[in-house]
Design an enzyme around this catalytic site. Structure first.
Site, mmCIF file in Angstrom:
data_model
loop_
_atom_site.group_PDB
_atom_site.id
_atom_site.type_symbol
_atom_site.label_atom_id
_atom_site.label_comp_id
_atom_site.label_asym_id
_atom_site.label_seq_id
_atom_site.Cartn_x
_atom_site.Cartn_y
_atom_site.Cartn_z
ATOM 1 N N LYS A 1 -91.398 14.664 -11.844
ATOM 2 C CA LYS A 1 -89.952 14.602 -11.654
ATOM 3 C C LYS A 1 -89.216 14.875 -12.979
ATOM 4 O O LYS A 1 -89.832 14.839 -14.057
ATOM 5 C CB LYS A 1 -89.587 13.226 -11.077
ATOM 6 C CG LYS A 1 -90.206 12.973 -9.689
ATOM 7 C CD LYS A 1 -89.757 11.635 -9.100
ATOM 8 C CE LYS A 1 -90.375 11.400 -7.720
ATOM 9 N NZ LYS A 1 -89.867 10.162 -7.081
ATOM 10 N N TYR B 1 -85.641 15.497 0.340
ATOM 11 C CA TYR B 1 -85.667 14.070 0.684
ATOM 12 C C TYR B 1 -84.854 13.770 1.953
ATOM 13 O O TYR B 1 -84.372 12.649 2.138
ATOM 14 C CB TYR B 1 -85.147 13.225 -0.485
ATOM 15 C CG TYR B 1 -86.193 12.885 -1.539
ATOM 16 C CD1 TYR B 1 -87.463 12.426 -1.177
ATOM 17 C CD2 TYR B 1 -85.908 12.973 -2.899
ATOM 18 C CE1 TYR B 1 -88.419 12.095 -2.139
ATOM 19 C CE2 TYR B 1 -86.854 12.638 -3.873
ATOM 20 C CZ TYR B 1 -88.111 12.200 -3.476
ATOM 21 O OH TYR B 1 -89.047 11.858 -4.423
ATOM 22 N N ARG C 1 -101.981 9.383 -4.423
ATOM 23 C CA ARG C 1 -100.997 8.290 -4.330
ATOM 24 C C ARG C 1 -101.518 7.022 -5.026
ATOM 25 O O ARG C 1 -100.752 6.241 -5.574
ATOM 26 C CB ARG C 1 -100.601 8.035 -2.875
ATOM 27 C CG ARG C 1 -99.573 9.074 -2.402
ATOM 28 C CD ARG C 1 -99.046 8.813 -1.023
ATOM 29 N NE ARG C 1 -98.160 7.683 -0.897
ATOM 30 C CZ ARG C 1 -96.836 7.729 -1.041
ATOM 31 N NH1 ARG C 1 -96.238 8.857 -1.340
ATOM 32 N NH2 ARG C 1 -96.108 6.645 -0.890
ATOM 33 N N ASN D 1 -89.338 7.404 -11.373
ATOM 34 C CA ASN D 1 -90.733 6.968 -11.351
ATOM 35 C C ASN D 1 -91.725 8.117 -11.580
ATOM 36 O O ASN D 1 -92.862 8.074 -11.148
ATOM 37 C CB ASN D 1 -91.032 6.190 -10.063
ATOM 38 C CG ASN D 1 -90.716 6.997 -8.811
ATOM 39 O OD1 ASN D 1 -90.410 8.188 -8.899
ATOM 40 N ND2 ASN D 1 -90.808 6.361 -7.659
ATOM 41 N N HIS E 1 -94.052 12.421 -7.794
ATOM 42 C CA HIS E 1 -93.986 12.380 -6.333
ATOM 43 C C HIS E 1 -95.322 12.814 -5.773
ATOM 44 O O HIS E 1 -95.988 13.675 -6.348
ATOM 45 C CB HIS E 1 -92.908 13.348 -5.802
ATOM 46 C CG HIS E 1 -93.084 13.662 -4.348
ATOM 47 N ND1 HIS E 1 -92.648 12.835 -3.353
ATOM 48 C CD2 HIS E 1 -93.731 14.696 -3.728
ATOM 49 C CE1 HIS E 1 -92.992 13.357 -2.175
ATOM 50 N NE2 HIS E 1 -93.649 14.477 -2.381
ATOM 51 N N GLU F 1 -93.871 19.797 2.889
ATOM 52 C CA GLU F 1 -93.413 19.801 1.496
ATOM 53 C C GLU F 1 -93.967 20.991 0.715
ATOM 54 O O GLU F 1 -93.272 21.578 -0.113
ATOM 55 C CB GLU F 1 -93.806 18.485 0.824
ATOM 56 C CG GLU F 1 -93.036 17.296 1.394
ATOM 57 C CD GLU F 1 -93.392 15.980 0.738
ATOM 58 O OE1 GLU F 1 -92.686 14.993 0.996
ATOM 59 O OE2 GLU F 1 -94.378 15.922 -0.030
HETATM 60 P P1 ATP Z 1 -92.096 9.889 -3.507
HETATM 61 O O1 ATP Z 1 -91.705 10.297 -2.101
HETATM 62 O O2 ATP Z 1 -91.133 10.361 -4.562
HETATM 63 O O3 ATP Z 1 -93.516 10.227 -3.824
HETATM 64 P P2 ATP Z 1 -92.606 7.237 -2.585
HETATM 65 O O4 ATP Z 1 -93.229 7.903 -1.401
HETATM 66 O O5 ATP Z 1 -93.428 6.274 -3.371
HETATM 67 O O6 ATP Z 1 -92.041 8.303 -3.596
HETATM 68 P P3 ATP Z 1 -90.193 6.899 -1.030
HETATM 69 O O7 ATP Z 1 -89.926 5.669 -0.227
HETATM 70 O O8 ATP Z 1 -90.590 8.154 -0.329
HETATM 71 O O9 ATP Z 1 -91.270 6.504 -2.154
HETATM 72 O O10 ATP Z 1 -88.882 7.171 -1.900
HETATM 73 C C1 ATP Z 1 -88.612 8.440 -2.454
HETATM 74 C C2 ATP Z 1 -88.060 8.274 -3.850
HETATM 75 O O11 ATP Z 1 -86.748 7.701 -3.760
HETATM 76 C C3 ATP Z 1 -88.846 7.291 -4.739
HETATM 77 O O12 ATP Z 1 -89.948 7.857 -5.384
HETATM 78 C C4 ATP Z 1 -87.773 6.916 -5.749
HETATM 79 O O13 ATP Z 1 -87.578 7.941 -6.719
HETATM 80 C C5 ATP Z 1 -86.546 6.820 -4.861
HETATM 81 N N1 ATP Z 1 -86.393 5.454 -4.321
HETATM 82 C C6 ATP Z 1 -87.117 4.839 -3.368
HETATM 83 N N2 ATP Z 1 -86.686 3.604 -3.121
HETATM 84 C C7 ATP Z 1 -85.623 3.415 -3.940
HETATM 85 C C8 ATP Z 1 -84.723 2.342 -4.169
HETATM 86 N N3 ATP Z 1 -84.805 1.204 -3.489
HETATM 87 N N4 ATP Z 1 -83.742 2.523 -5.107
HETATM 88 C C9 ATP Z 1 -83.637 3.686 -5.792
HETATM 89 N N5 ATP Z 1 -84.458 4.745 -5.624
HETATM 90 C C10 ATP Z 1 -85.444 4.610 -4.715
HETATM 91 MG MG MG Z 2 -92.220 9.431 -0.281
#
Ligand code: ATP
Ligand code: MG
Length: 159
Positions: free
Chosen positions: A30, A70, A106, A133, A136, A147
């Site tokens: 990211k 997203y 993951r 974080n 992804h 994706e």
């Molecule tokens: P990613 O899809 O990026 O791999 P993930 O699958 O672990 O991450 P998701 O629930 O899909 O988590 O959320 C997508 C992204 O949105 C997260 O990686 C983070 O950057 C952001 N995100 C998720 N939850 C929150 C939150 N509560 N507050 C702020 N940002 C969030």
């Molecule tokens: Mg995700």
């Protein structure tokens, strides 16, 4: 012949065979990971895990592209913020290939919230908050296929 070429990978395998088969997943370093100089570190860990890099490029998503990516989160309170973040600078998009790579990658990434991530994971070591974080990873074969096709055409993937 053309028919065989466009057939989805493993489409004629049984469920059991498919579980054990080679998968592909979409990985993103990211904008926080790129701007903080973590590209080399993340790729080092992907190579150490023996994932094959099947495609890779540097992109700078527009806000609209990040919103499309997203879209599944469009009702969530963090949608505007996370799509602004994802379009805030360059990101590295990659396709990783390997046996069970979706779940294994993951695991290496760690939990979304770095405070809950396991020791030694990328997010535990480098994430600065729940949004920023660093990485992804797709969460299922269906999401991975969607994706990957969002960022890459089939000529951009090596086998
Ligand atoms: P990613 O899809 O990026 O791999 P993930 O699958 O672990 O991450 P998701 O629930 O899909 O988590 O959320 C997508 C992204 O949105 C997260 O990686 C983070 O950057 C952001 N995100 C998720 N939850 C929150 C939150 N509560 N507050 C702020 N940002 C969030
Ligand atoms: Mg995700």
């Amino acid at each position: 012949m053309a028919e065989t070429m466009i057939k989805p990978e493993n489409s004629d395998l049984t469920t059991k065979e498919r579980i054990r088969s080679v998968e592909k997943t979409l990985s993103i370093i990211k904008p926080d990971g790129v701007s903080r100089g973590l590209v080399g570190e993340v790729i080092k860990q992907l190579e150490a895990a023996k994932f094959q890099i099947a495609a890779m490029k540097l992109i700078h998503m527009t806000k609209a592209q990040a919103e499309g990516f997203y879209a599944v989160h469009k009702e969530r309170p963090f949608f505007d913020s996370v799509t602004t973040f994802m379009s805030s600078g360059p990101a590295v998009v990659m396709v990783l290939k390997g046996e069970n790579v979706i779940a294994e990658y993951r695991e290496i990434m760690g939990a979304t919230d770095h405070k809950k991530a396991a020791e030694g994971t990328i997010r535990k070591n480098y994430a600065t908050d729940i949004e920023k974080n660093v990485v992804h990873g797709s969460d299922s074969p269906e999401t991975a296929a969607l994706e990957i096709s969002y960022f890459f055409n089939r000529f951009e993937l090596v086998d």
